[in-house]
Motif scaffolding. Structure first.
Motif, mmCIF file in Angstrom:
data_model
loop_
_atom_site.group_PDB
_atom_site.id
_atom_site.type_symbol
_atom_site.label_atom_id
_atom_site.label_comp_id
_atom_site.label_asym_id
_atom_site.label_seq_id
_atom_site.Cartn_x
_atom_site.Cartn_y
_atom_site.Cartn_z
ATOM 1 N N ARG A 1 -33.212 -39.134 23.019
ATOM 2 C CA ARG A 1 -34.114 -38.047 22.615
ATOM 3 C C ARG A 1 -35.523 -38.309 23.125
ATOM 4 O O ARG A 1 -36.164 -37.428 23.705
ATOM 5 C CB ARG A 1 -34.140 -37.901 21.090
ATOM 6 N N LEU A 2 -35.998 -39.538 22.934
ATOM 7 C CA LEU A 2 -37.341 -39.896 23.395
ATOM 8 C C LEU A 2 -37.450 -39.799 24.914
ATOM 9 O O LEU A 2 -38.453 -39.313 25.443
ATOM 10 C CB LEU A 2 -37.699 -41.306 22.928
ATOM 11 N N ALA A 3 -36.435 -40.268 25.623
ATOM 12 C CA ALA A 3 -36.463 -40.241 27.092
ATOM 13 C C ALA A 3 -36.455 -38.810 27.618
ATOM 14 O O ALA A 3 -37.237 -38.464 28.517
ATOM 15 C CB ALA A 3 -35.277 -41.029 27.654
ATOM 16 N N VAL A 4 -35.592 -37.970 27.069
ATOM 17 C CA VAL A 4 -35.520 -36.573 27.515
ATOM 18 C C VAL A 4 -36.832 -35.858 27.188
ATOM 19 O O VAL A 4 -37.373 -35.112 28.018
ATOM 20 C CB VAL A 4 -34.305 -35.854 26.887
ATOM 21 N N LYS B 1 -36.583 -29.716 32.441
ATOM 22 C CA LYS B 1 -36.635 -28.737 31.357
ATOM 23 C C LYS B 1 -35.257 -28.680 30.723
ATOM 24 O O LYS B 1 -34.249 -29.056 31.334
ATOM 25 C CB LYS B 1 -37.127 -27.376 31.815
ATOM 26 N N ILE B 2 -35.241 -28.228 29.484
ATOM 27 C CA ILE B 2 -34.017 -28.159 28.700
ATOM 28 C C ILE B 2 -33.748 -26.704 28.367
ATOM 29 O O ILE B 2 -34.642 -25.999 27.878
ATOM 30 C CB ILE B 2 -34.184 -28.950 27.377
ATOM 31 N N ARG C 1 -35.856 -31.302 18.840
ATOM 32 C CA ARG C 1 -35.150 -30.616 17.755
ATOM 33 C C ARG C 1 -33.641 -30.495 17.975
ATOM 34 O O ARG C 1 -32.930 -30.016 17.097
ATOM 35 C CB ARG C 1 -35.739 -29.230 17.546
ATOM 36 N N LEU C 2 -33.160 -30.901 19.121
ATOM 37 C CA LEU C 2 -31.732 -30.808 19.388
ATOM 38 C C LEU C 2 -30.962 -31.834 18.562
ATOM 39 O O LEU C 2 -31.360 -32.994 18.469
ATOM 40 C CB LEU C 2 -31.441 -31.061 20.868
ATOM 41 N N ARG D 1 -25.054 -29.160 22.944
ATOM 42 C CA ARG D 1 -25.024 -29.148 24.407
ATOM 43 C C ARG D 1 -26.259 -28.436 24.935
ATOM 44 O O ARG D 1 -26.721 -27.459 24.341
ATOM 45 C CB ARG D 1 -23.775 -28.457 24.921
ATOM 46 N N PHE D 2 -26.749 -28.922 26.061
ATOM 47 C CA PHE D 2 -27.905 -28.300 26.710
ATOM 48 C C PHE D 2 -27.801 -28.552 28.198
ATOM 49 O O PHE D 2 -27.059 -29.421 28.656
ATOM 50 C CB PHE D 2 -29.223 -28.851 26.150
ATOM 51 N N ARG D 3 -28.554 -27.737 28.931
ATOM 52 C CA ARG D 3 -28.649 -27.948 30.375
ATOM 53 C C ARG D 3 -29.925 -28.728 30.643
ATOM 54 O O ARG D 3 -31.013 -28.300 30.260
ATOM 55 C CB ARG D 3 -28.661 -26.618 31.126
#
Length: 98
Positions: free
Chosen positions: A43-46, A56-57, A68-69, A74-76
């Motif tokens: 999470r921190l890295a993304v 971008k997500i 918040r994910l 799932r995300f792109r």
């Protein structure tokens, strides 16, 4: 500084194992499994990649906040490799200096 090593692990996975993809469909759980990192570290890295405009997500067609994910969402992950390479300093040592 704290997130640097976390970002490095994620980026190394994206480059070395996935061949610098423009986009991947993934989740924090999947990235954690693939990199051997904790889901919170992912999470921190993304979030750092997004904050630095290197990525971008998207969830569907909407931007998503990586903070918040949920781990299973799932995300792109869409990378801007040109921006990433233009704004990063790479150091390399000669084999006899390592």
């Amino acid at each position: 500084m704290r997130t640097g090593p976390l970002v490095d692990v994620l980026v190394n996975h994206l480059i070395d194992e996935l061949g610098e993809p423009q986009e991947i469909l993934t989740s924090r759980d999947r990235l954690a499994g693939a990199t051997g990192q904790d889901v919170n570290d992912v999470r921190l890295a993304v979030a750092e990649l997004v904050q630095c405009d290197d990525a971008k997500i998207l969830r569907g067609q909407e931007s998503a906040d990586p903070e918040r994910l949920e781990p299973h969402h799932r995300f792109r992950l869409i990378m801007d490799w040109a921006h990433f390479h233009d704004t990063r300093i790479e150091l390399s040592l000669a084999p006899d200096e390592a």
